[in-house]
Design an enzyme around this catalytic site. Sequence first.
Site, mmCIF file in Angstrom:
data_model
loop_
_atom_site.group_PDB
_atom_site.id
_atom_site.type_symbol
_atom_site.label_atom_id
_atom_site.label_comp_id
_atom_site.label_asym_id
_atom_site.label_seq_id
_atom_site.Cartn_x
_atom_site.Cartn_y
_atom_site.Cartn_z
ATOM 1 N N GLU A 99 47.022 32.713 43.146
ATOM 2 C CA GLU A 99 46.718 31.305 42.968
ATOM 3 C C GLU A 99 46.577 30.700 44.347
ATOM 4 O O GLU A 99 47.324 31.048 45.261
ATOM 5 C CB GLU A 99 47.839 30.556 42.225
ATOM 6 N N TYR A 111 39.195 34.681 50.556
ATOM 7 C CA TYR A 111 39.375 35.505 49.361
ATOM 8 C C TYR A 111 38.031 35.871 48.741
ATOM 9 O O TYR A 111 37.814 37.019 48.343
ATOM 10 C CB TYR A 111 40.268 34.799 48.348
#
Length: 140
Positions: A99, A111
């Site tokens: 998260e 990411y």
Amino acid sequence: MGTAPLIRRMREEDGPAVVRIQRVSPEAARWTPAGYMVFEAFVVEVAGEIAGFLVMRATAPDEAEILNLAVAPAWQRRGLARMLLERVAFSPPRALFLEVRESNSTARALYAAMGFAECGRRPGYYREPDEAAIVMRRGG
């Protein structure tokens, strides 16, 4: 960087350095270092200084969740977060989840560049300030 970064398992004596990194990293979770020790916890050391850390946990035989990843501001933009992910999280190959704060565009871009894709949103997940979490997944 001069000295090659060293990635190793987190030790109890790394606690003060981890707390310092969390304190100056508003996006990082604020766990106690002792709480990390029950998980797969690693630090990256440069010239004897702890520059960042990664904590994760296995959630199934072929999957894991990244719980916290932070690099001290003085050491950011030098590839240390990428190095931690490549050398620790991606080996062995498995599905990975994490998260990230919706507003943390720098981490989200990192990411995504490393193969994570957005797969969900959790409204009100973070506090101080209240904010949604973007759930990301890689592999699997």
